[in-house]
Design an enzyme around this catalytic site. Structure first.
Site, mmCIF file in Angstrom:
data_model
loop_
_atom_site.group_PDB
_atom_site.id
_atom_site.type_symbol
_atom_site.label_atom_id
_atom_site.label_comp_id
_atom_site.label_asym_id
_atom_site.label_seq_id
_atom_site.Cartn_x
_atom_site.Cartn_y
_atom_site.Cartn_z
ATOM 1 N N ARG A 1 -31.793 21.736 6.093
ATOM 2 C CA ARG A 1 -33.117 22.593 5.520
ATOM 3 C C ARG A 1 -33.549 23.373 6.321
ATOM 4 O O ARG A 1 -34.529 23.180 7.326
ATOM 5 C CB ARG A 1 -34.065 21.338 5.393
ATOM 6 N N GLN B 1 -30.398 11.237 6.876
ATOM 7 C CA GLN B 1 -31.111 10.009 5.983
ATOM 8 C C GLN B 1 -30.192 9.133 5.489
ATOM 9 O O GLN B 1 -28.875 9.378 5.423
ATOM 10 C CB GLN B 1 -31.506 10.768 4.571
ATOM 11 N N ASP C 1 -43.852 7.761 -1.972
ATOM 12 C CA ASP C 1 -43.422 7.607 -0.366
ATOM 13 C C ASP C 1 -43.955 6.619 0.369
ATOM 14 O O ASP C 1 -45.103 6.085 -0.157
ATOM 15 C CB ASP C 1 -44.070 9.229 0.091
ATOM 16 N N GLU D 1 -44.178 10.312 7.519
ATOM 17 C CA GLU D 1 -43.499 10.000 6.419
ATOM 18 C C GLU D 1 -42.078 9.406 6.652
ATOM 19 O O GLU D 1 -41.359 10.162 7.487
ATOM 20 C CB GLU D 1 -43.306 11.049 5.288
ATOM 21 N N SER E 1 -38.775 8.637 0.891
ATOM 22 C CA SER E 1 -39.270 8.924 -0.558
ATOM 23 C C SER E 1 -38.366 8.139 -1.408
ATOM 24 O O SER E 1 -37.003 7.876 -1.153
ATOM 25 C CB SER E 1 -39.055 10.470 -0.894
#
Length: 376
Positions: free
Chosen positions: A132, A147, A276, A289, A292
């Site tokens: 990203r 992830q 989330d 966080e 999600s």
């Protein structure tokens, strides 16, 4: 209102003076770099094994690149601010493949449920790696992303908040269990300096959080609610504009269902079958966080959300056509940030202590002054 607009995408803190203020001054790592690596892989194995058992999933291979024309890549939001890395590949082809490095495997997973012939109640889990490039590089945002991207085939009757909450509880139980396991295997992690991992997760809708803190931007609302209400929360309903006219956060229009009407509270209609998990990080003393997730769009809600987002041209792409033509199953899925989770469970101040990436010299200098040593 400009502050509210700037807060919607959440691609990092935004400037290094604020990063320097955010990082702790009295930091001392609990594990040496090599012990930390041992702990990372112990946690990784625990989470993968238990995710597959609790959610009836199988670990599968996952792409690092996809064809741009497939519509399979994840655009993360719907304002076009975060775009994937692209390149042409295929030596000798008259028309080389225009490939994109994945930003997440969100859409690919739903297609993969059919590819792997998953029945209702069966699913897949992946060890996904992504890039990203449009993140601001701070203490918990990296250009390199890892992830556990997972997806589970469901039925129409499963498309409700109770089902979503049940999945969330199972995932939090696994993360909590991984933290306790890590403390048993690596006793240095169990310290009075930091609070214990919370065992129970609290559910709040984004509208409820807005009601609590109507004058605060989204990130500040999240910080306050985690400080004042519960150290781990699941925020329901991310993507649909709230009563103030702004979504809690921008969310892509073609995977999570954020438009479906769910509950009515105090005469107000709430929307969204996604959300989330956020925790209070006692090391950085900030919101953090971890994951999600959401029940995915149907062909009806896909069209509605793409219209809201002004992206109805996407409907002609193969991924979107597969949804419209009922060629892939209804599903629920999500992405659990691996390095984010390691950072939280192993009590590190910077994501670069648990993953290897590139960092600007200014950030490395700030970290060095604060006894934080990132991996390169």
């Amino acid at each position: 209102m400009s502050d509210l607009m700037a807060d919607l995408a959440g691609p990092g803190i935004g400037n290094y003076n604020e990063v320097e203020r955010a990082l702790p001054d009295d930091y001392k790592t609990l594990l040496s770099p090599m012990e930390r690596m041992k702990a990372i892989f112990a946690v990784k194995s625990y989470i993968e094994e238990n995710l597959c058992r609790e959610l009836n999933m199988q670990m599968v291979q996952v792409p690092m690149i996809v064809d741009k024309n497939s519509g399979m890549n994840d655009y993360l939001d719907r304002d076009g601010s975060r775009t994937p890395v692209e390149f042409f590949c295929g030596l000798g082809l008259d028309n080389p493949i225009q490939a994109q490095v994945v930003q997440a495997a969100t859409k690919w997973k739903r297609m993969a449920l059919k590819q792997f012939d998953c029945k209702i109640g069966e699913g897949i889990c992946t060890d996904m790696k992504a890039v990203r490039k449009d993140y601001f590089l701070d203490h918990d945002h990296s250009a390199y992303v890892d992830q556990w991207d997972w997806e589970l085939a469901i039925t129409e009757k499963d498309r409700n908040l109770d089902f979503l909450k049940n999945i969330v509880k199972k995932i939090w139980k696994i993360i909590y269990g991984a933290g306790k396991m890590a403390q048993e295997k690596f006793p240095a992690l169990k310290t009075d300096k930091y609070t214990e991992f919370p065992e129970e997760i609290v559910f709040l809708h984004a509208e409820e959080i807005l009601d609590l803190y109507p004058n605060l931007p989204r990130k500040e609302r999240e910080t306050r609610v985690i400080q004042e209400k519960a150290p781990v929360i699941f925020i329901i309903g991310i993507g649909q504009p709230l009563r103030d006219g702004y979504p809690h956060e921008m969310r892509a229009a073609d995977y999570d269902d954020w438009i479906t009407e769910t509950i009515v509270k105090n005469g107000e209609q709430y929307h969204g079958l996604n959300g989330d998990i956020l925790v209070w990080n006692p090391v950085t003393k900030r919101r953090h966080e971890l994951t999600s997730m959401g029940i995915r769009v149907t062909k009806e809600t896909l069209k509605m959300q793409l219209k809201v987002a002004g992206q109805e041209n996407f409907l002609g792409l193969p991924y979107h056509q597969a949804i419209l033509n009922d060629e892939i199953p209804l599903s629920i899925g999500g992405g659990i940030g691996q390095s984010r989770t390691f950072m939280y469970l192993l009590r590190t101040a910077h994501i670069g202590e648990v993953s290897v990436s590139v960092w600007p010299k200014g950030l490395k200098d700030i970290c060095a002054k604060k006894n934080i040593h990132v991996l390169e």
